[in-house]
Write an enzyme that holds these catalytic residues in place. Structure first.
Site, mmCIF file in Angstrom:
data_model
loop_
_atom_site.group_PDB
_atom_site.id
_atom_site.type_symbol
_atom_site.label_atom_id
_atom_site.label_comp_id
_atom_site.label_asym_id
_atom_site.label_seq_id
_atom_site.Cartn_x
_atom_site.Cartn_y
_atom_site.Cartn_z
ATOM 1 C CE LYS A 81 46.941 -2.058 -57.367
ATOM 2 N NZ LYS A 81 47.804 -1.489 -58.423
ATOM 3 C CB SER A 156 51.348 -1.719 -56.926
ATOM 4 O OG SER A 156 50.465 -1.307 -57.943
ATOM 5 C CB SER A 180 51.064 -1.739 -60.987
ATOM 6 O OG SER A 180 52.036 -1.049 -60.235
#
Lengths: 490, 488
Positions: A81, A156, A180
């Protein structure tokens, strides 16, 4: 060979690498080919390092040839990420603010993965600074859900989930502040593990909300999640909030823990707002455990259900308003060329560099902490947070884990909720209280909607009992084939 | 109307630690700009603070030296504000739970004369807390550059009660505080290097009034003398405002020590809302009794206690104790010398006069504090004790001893070795002495005549001549005896 590789679990890839039937170079080439083939549509990656990854793959193959392989992850590519630091790679947080920022240092999880021989392959898209539930809040554009390209992958960590679901990466890292990792895992039909707060070092994770953020992993199977967790978990002297605990061999523990378990079902997590198809799939999963001889008991988490979202948006935004103050255009990151003086430099750089949702949360958090409001908002929210934690502690005294939907609905359309922040916030209603309580949570695929969209089952465990939680999740996974289905991406 | 001043000080003191407050990069002064940095100091994305235990040890020690209550838990808060010298745009500090509460600084006010001890007072402290220092802005003609070397240095903020009545008391407080902190090894307190910085809150009120007047904060007082001058100036300024029928405005003023003037920096309306909240990156740390006890064992005797003890136990005059005691190594040297059996007064004189003089003009000690000079110089208590004994037992005269001191300072040889090597022993050979005396009597008939009329002092001329002829080696006592005998 290459096409056969793209959906193999990391544990299986490790076996092939170990037996010499596959080289890391071939594996990385396969990931590169798949990414080039599909990522134009999925847009999971912000960037990837082709030459770097191939060089590391070659080094891994040489180690293995010399009998010096470093363990099961040696030679396996991992997607990051874009909020976790890898030295020499971009760290954009999917923000214009850091669009040209290269991290000069490695996060602790990066150091550990590199030491295990894993290959940091590339940077995965996300909601800007991890603020969002759909990956639409990215300065570089949204990621698409591989099961339906017109839908969001969740967020996210949407890029992390989509890359695994689309066969680009065998495993990836995400971060989970209010859901997330678990929510995008559910929406993309992969396994998503958020460890107990403090189990995995946050050093090198660009902070959103420090008391809630936790790095975790996306994978195709529970076993793969255990494999990655075993590498990244453990105390870190660079993170004062990291816990001094022994890290078990999670993968080995999977085979040792066989149940039956006492499992709680929080009745408030099945109320209004839950999509009927999602509810039915989760109830069927609960039935699986009952059939297997587990004791299923209904439990109640009234405070978590009622107040978690409100408490979260007070605490997370307060911390964010302070954590993101460092992005000021002075030392690095976006600097406005229009500024007249230093104060104006802050205003202009931040106005230009941050997106709307980030600004919304900074403003909210600044207000929450301001003189005269602190007691009513921040302090009160902390007290309620303690009560929510106590509520979970009491329930988990009676139960080994809790079962619930991960998200109230399957993947929604891109743009569907982007003009309604409150509706977007509600997609985290079942995951957010787990962060407030600091507990481990995992989402595993548990079915599909009639429209072919994945559904996730959330399991919530006791603090630092990832071994138990993973074993319970794996029990379900082994009896079902949801995780073996893949999007057509046509 | 008659007014009195009420003054409170906020003193920032950098702790002397190897590394910075929340990361392992070195703390230091005088390095090339922005080289003492790492991801934590520069607030790069993902960097996290980790507390430096040495800094906590030092503030606890400072608190114990100053008689503070030490909190059971060390808790950290964030103070949020934007400024380019603050890399995170928040400072990690302690807001509602300072580590040290209460305590006092004992001060000594100027005495009636230099050799008279002044009045002593206890100035109560409100609190001491720990935080991190900021970087340094270097302003150029068209731009400003930031040097982050100082950023993250452990910094202690000492806040006094509004309990000081004059500029002299503020001067005395900083003087005493600096001695106590330097002697405790807490900080070097060099104000020129910014290791100790002081802001003063000043108000005036009619005598007899108990409510505090409107306060003005005075900043940039970068020497102890400027603190005194700045406060005196501000009190005069406020009195003048009152006398002219004006009102004091709550504001922050900048004092320029060079010109002796001040100007307004900002008014109260521009005060920040710092949005303090507990730092979620740092866990509170328990400070248990065993920890406190282990630090208490390292707390040195307070300099004023030591001064009183030197005066009582060694019968030293006030003046000489006020030279010895402010420097811990100097006082330690004295005490070790006295313990070796040297006469305390004589030992104190050698240290306070000759040792300090030699240090000041030597290569090793020039420009250093006595403590630092002593650390590199060759003189040990045994040297001084030996010298005192040689003089006391009459082996050498005082004037020869002065020369021996210089020699042993340079060579590090013990005094008896030098005396032996250079043949400096006083002559006690009565035959030799009688010859020198006879010659001197012959050369000074007037002195002899005056002595015979009862002028005792006239004898000094003859004794002086003998000392000169003997190059200082004649034993003064024997010379006196022989002279009286030969004249009489």
């Amino acid at each position: 060979m290459a096409d056969d590789l793209i959906y193999l679990p990391a544990a299986r890839l490790a076996e092939l690498l170990g037996s010499g039937k596959l080289s890391s170079s071939e594996l990385v080439q396969s990931c590169l080919a798949r990414t080039k083939a599909v990522d134009g549509r999925v847009k999971a990656f912000n960037s990837y390092d082709e030459t770097g990854a191939l060089a590391l793959a070659q080094a891994s193959d040489q180690r293995r040839a010399a009998g010096q392989a470093r363990g099961p992850l040696d030679g396996i590519p991992v997607g990051f990420k874009d909020v976790i630091a890898v030295a020499g790679q971009p760290l954009t947080c999917s923000s214009k603010m850091l669009a040209n920022y290269i991290s000069p240092y490695d996060a602790t999880v990066t150091v550990k993965l590199k030491a295990a021989g894993a290959i940091p392959f590339g940077r995965l898209n996300m909601d800007e600074f991890a603020m969002g539930s759909s990956t639409e809040n990215s300065a570089f554009g949204p990621t698409a859900n591989p099961w339906d390209l017109s839908r969001v992958p969740g967020g996210s960590s949407g890029g992390s989930a989509a890359a695994v679901a689309a066969g680009e990466m065998p495993v990836s890292l995400g971060s989970d502040t209010g859901g997330s990792i678990r929510q995008p895992a559910a929406l993309c039909g992969v396994v998503g593990l958020k460890p107990t707060y403090g189990l995995v070092s946050r050093y090198g994770l660009a902070a959103y909300a420090s008391s809630l953020d936790q790095i975790g992993t996306m994978a195709r199977t529970v076993e793969d999640a255990a494999l990655v967790l075993g590498v990244i978990a453990g105390h870190d002297p660079r993170d004062s909030t990291s816990f001094k605990a022994d890290v078990p061999d999670y993968r080995a523990e999977l085979g040792r823990r066989k149940g039956p378990w006492r499992l709680g079902v929080p009745k408030e997590f099945f109320g209004a707002g839950l999509d009927p198809e999602v509810g039915a799939a989760v109830r069927a999963a609960i039935e699986h455990y009952r059939q297997a001889g587990c004791e299923i008991r209904e439990v109640s988490l009234p405070l978590a259900a009622e107040y978690a979202i409100a408490v979260y948006y007070l605490i997370a935004t307060a911390e964010a308003s302070s954590n993101l103050a460092r992005y000021d255009g002075v030392r690095y990151g976006h600097r406005s060329t229009k500024a007249k003086d230093v104060v104006d430099l802050y205003f202009q750089s931040r106005a230009e560099g941050f997106g709307d949702e980030v600004k919304r949360r900074i403003i909210l958090g600044t207000h929450v902490l301001s003189s005269g409001y602190y007691d009513a908002y921040y302090l009160r929210a902390q007290k309620v947070r303690t009560l929510i934690r106590n509520e979970f502690t009491a329930v988990l005294r009676e139960c080994d884990a809790l079962l619930s939907p991960t998200s109230p609905t399957a993947a929604f359309k891109i743009g569907e909720k982007s003009s309604d922040p409150l509706a977007m916030y509600l997609t985290d209603i079942y995951t957010i209280s787990v962060n407030l309580a600091g507990l481990p949570g995992i989402s595993v695929p548990c079915g599909f909607t009639g429209g072919g969209l994945p559904i996730g089952l959330q399991l919530i465990g006791r603090p630092f009992d990832e071994a138990g939680l993973l074993a319970i999740a794996r029990h379900y996974e082994q009896a079902h084939a949801w995780h073996t289905q893949h999007p057509s991406l046509s | 109307m008659k007014y009195e001043a009420v003054i409170g000080l906020e003193v920032h003191v950098q702790l002397r630690t190897k590394s910075k407050m929340f990361t392992r990069v070195a703390a230091g002064y005088g390095e090339p700009e922005s080289t003492l940095v790492d991801p934590v100091v520069l607030a790069l994305p993902g960097a996290l603070p980790v507390m430096n235990k040495e800094a906590l040890d030092k503030i606890i020690k400072a608190g114990l030296i100053l008689g503070c209550e030490i909190a059971a838990v060390c808790k950290w808060d964030r103070k949020n504000y934007f400024y380019p010298d603050s890399p995170k745009n928040y400072q990690i500090s302690q807001y509602d739970q300072p580590l040290c509460i209460g305590g006092a600084v004992e001060i000594e006010l100027p005495g009636a004369a230099r050799n008279v001890m002044g009045e002593h007072k206890q100035i109560p402290l409100t609190r001491i807390h720990l935080e991190e220092d900021v970087g340094k802005l270097n302003h150029g003609a068209s731009d400003s550059l930031v040097d982050y070397n100082r950023a993250g240095t452990p910094l202690m903020e000492i806040v006094t009660d509004p309990a000081l009545a004059s500029a002299d008391e503020a001067y005395a407080l900083l003087t005493s505080l600096r001695i106590a902190l330097v002697q405790g090894g807490i900080s070097d307190c060099d104000m020129e290097k910014g290791q100790m910085r002081c802001d003063a809150n000043i108000s005036i009120r009619p005598v007899g009034e108990t409510k505090l007047g409107t306060k003005v904060e005075l900043k940039n007082l970068n020497s102890i003398s400027f603190v005194r001058d700045g406060i005196a100036h501000e009190i005069r300024r406020q009195l003048a405002v009152k006398e002219n029928g004006g009102t004091i405005v709550q504001e922050t003023r900048d004092f320029d020590g060079q010109t002796g003037t001040s100007q307004s920096l900002r008014s109260k309306e521009m005060a920040h809302d710092y949005r303090y909240f507990p730092d979620p990156d740092l866990m509170p740390v328990n400070v248990d009794d065993a920890w406190k006890a282990s630090i208490r064992a390292t707390v040195p005797e307070h300099h004023f206690d030591r001064q009183r003890r030197f005066m009582a136990d060694y019968q030293l005059p006030y003046t000489i104790t006020s030279v010895l005691v402010p420097d811990r190594a100097l006082a330690d040297t004295f005490e070790a010398t006295a313990k070796l059996g040297a006469a305390p007064q004589a030992a104190a004189n050698w240290i306070a006069n000759d040792l300090l003089r030699e240090l000041a003009r030597s290569d090793v000690g020039r420009g250093l504090s006595p403590t630092d000079g002593l650390a590199t110089c060759k003189i040990q208590p045994a040297h001084i004790a030996g010298l005192v004994k040689l003089v006391e037992s009459g082996v050498i005269s005082n004037s020869i001893a002065k020369e021996v001191f210089v020699t042993m300072f340079q060579s590090g040889e013990l005094p008896d070795v030098i005396v032996e090597k250079q043949g400096l022993k006083q002559s006690t050979d009565t035959g030799e002495l009688a010859k020198w005396v006879t010659d001197a009597i012959a050369a000074n008939p007037r002195a002899v005549a005056e002595f015979k009329t009862g002028n005792e002092k006239a004898l000094n001329a003859i004794k002086g001549a003998v000392m000169k002829a003997s190059a200082g080696k004649a034993n003064p006592k024997l010379v006196d005896e022989i002279t009286r005998k030969l004249i009489g």
